[in-house]
Design an enzyme around this catalytic site. Structure first.
Site, short mmCIF file in Angstrom:
data_model
loop_
_atom_site.label_atom_id
_atom_site.label_comp_id
_atom_site.label_asym_id
_atom_site.label_seq_id
_atom_site.Cartn_x
_atom_site.Cartn_y
_atom_site.Cartn_z
N PRO A 66 26.47 34.05 33.15
CA PRO A 66 26.17 35.06 34.18
C PRO A 66 26.97 34.92 35.48
O PRO A 66 27.50 35.91 35.99
CB PRO A 66 24.68 34.87 34.45
CG PRO A 66 24.14 34.20 33.22
CD PRO A 66 25.26 33.34 32.70
N LYS A 171 40.45 40.74 38.51
CA LYS A 171 39.20 41.44 38.18
C LYS A 171 38.47 41.85 39.47
O LYS A 171 37.95 42.97 39.60
CB LYS A 171 38.33 40.53 37.33
CG LYS A 171 36.89 40.94 37.31
CD LYS A 171 36.33 41.21 35.95
CE LYS A 171 35.03 41.96 36.12
NZ LYS A 171 34.35 42.32 34.97
N LYS A 246 27.17 42.37 42.34
CA LYS A 246 27.66 41.00 42.14
C LYS A 246 29.18 40.95 42.35
O LYS A 246 29.69 40.08 43.07
CB LYS A 246 27.33 40.54 40.71
CG LYS A 246 27.95 39.19 40.37
CD LYS A 246 27.93 38.89 38.88
CE LYS A 246 28.87 37.71 38.61
NZ LYS A 246 29.08 37.45 37.19
#
Ligand code: NAD
Length: 297
Positions: A66, A171, A246
């Site tokens: 995660p 990313k 996130k």
């Protein structure tokens, strides 16, 4: 190839399935027994813990976890990979985490003779299932050459972004732009429709003009414009708003660490955060348009 795989969640499970389908031998571990059982039913071997994966004879170990704290735990804890993995075993972390942690873990792995790549992905769970993910890879040239054929079993675009941590940098930059552009698309579509434009006509104009972007032509947040977009199914499925928060958090933290301004990224993070606070964090991130549509809330 003998491969270890740790983290069989929404992304990791279908990625592991594709490796099994490609003929690799997998030893797997996850904290969730159901996830392990499912992989075993597809042909994987279960490991009782992380040290067992490390010593399973795997030539390569892939992790899909995660967040950074899980990656630090799985690699650096006393019972973690680095304490138990034989020298020479290759490591790939595909979790989305901050570049600083990726660089730190990769340096520790390299120092003990385990070459490591960061290889976060885009393409979501659909891409993971279809084996069409994009991998953004950071690390040494020869390590990239070694990993590429395995990554090709799970993805379509495998891009070497430079040294360790640069996969995460790529990313992070892409997703920050995506988060910002979706808010821009939501504002422009809502303004136009509120002033009398038909949403499909407006999207058609934008998509043949200079405002066009992925958020307008493939994933338009206005309902009824793009048949396959989450906006057409109540903002379900797709890329969860909490995952976007996130990723924007990673970008703003990295910016803080380097002193780089990310004004729009920070604003975008707060907009999504306020929607999540109101209980919408499980919706696709394009639901941010609800902020701008009077009849929607
Ligand atoms: P997830 O929460 O569904 O899966 C994570 C898995 O890791 C869980 O099964 C969990 O039990 C396991 N895990 C956690 N700690 C562990 C430990 N110590 N040992 C073993 N297993 C452990 O998450 P996900 O959606 O699969 O995402 C994984 C990563 O991919 C994240 O970093 C996410 O940001 C990134 N990502 C997700 C998507 C998406 O659409 N879901 C898209 C691109 C990237």
């Amino acid at each position: 190839m003998k491969i270890g795989f740790i983290g069989l969640g929404n992304m990791g499970a279908p990625m592991a399935s594709n490796l099994l389908k490609a003929g690799h031998e997998l030893t797997v571990f996850d904290l969730m027994q159901d996830a392990v059982d499912k992989a075993v039913s597809e042909g994987a071997t279960a490991a009782a813990d992380i040290p067992t994966v490390a010593r399973s004879g795997a030539e390569l170990i892939i992790t899909m976890l995660p967040a950074a704290r899980h990656v630090k735990g799985v690699y650096l804890d006393e019972d973690g990979l680095l304490a138990h993995v034989p020298k020479g075993v290759h490591l790939i972390d595909s979790s989305t985490i901050d570049p600083m942690t990726a660089r730190d873990v990769a340096a520790k792995a390299a120092a003990q003779g385990n070459p490591m790549l960061d290889a976060p992905v885009s393409g979501g769970t659909g891409g993971a299932q279809a084996g069409t993910l994009t991998f953004m890879v950071g690390g040494e040239d020869q390590e990239f050459a070694f990993a590429r054929p395995v990554l090709e079993n799970m993805g379509r675009n495998i891009v070497h972004c430079g040294a360790a941590g640069n996969g995460q940098v790529a990313k992070m930059a892409n997703n920050m732009l995506l988060g910002i552009s979706m808010i821009g698309a939501a504002e422009a579509m809502s303004l136009g429709v509120s002033m009398g434009m038909d949403p499909e006509v407006l999207a058609g104009v934008i998509n043949t003009s200079s405002g066009r972007c992925w958020s307008t032509d493939t994933y338009n947040p206005y309902p009824g414009v793009i048949e396959t977009a989450p906006s057409n199914r109540g903002y379900t499925g797709g890329f969860g708003m909490d995952l976007m928060i996130k990723d924007l958090g990673l970008a703003t933290e990295a910016a803080k660490a380097t002193g780089q301004p990310v004004v729009m990224g920070g604003l975008a993070q707060q907009l999504y955060q306020s929607m999540s606070f109101e209980g919408h964090g499980h919706l696709d991130f394009s639901a941010i348009i609800k902020r701008y549509m009077k009849d929607e809330e």
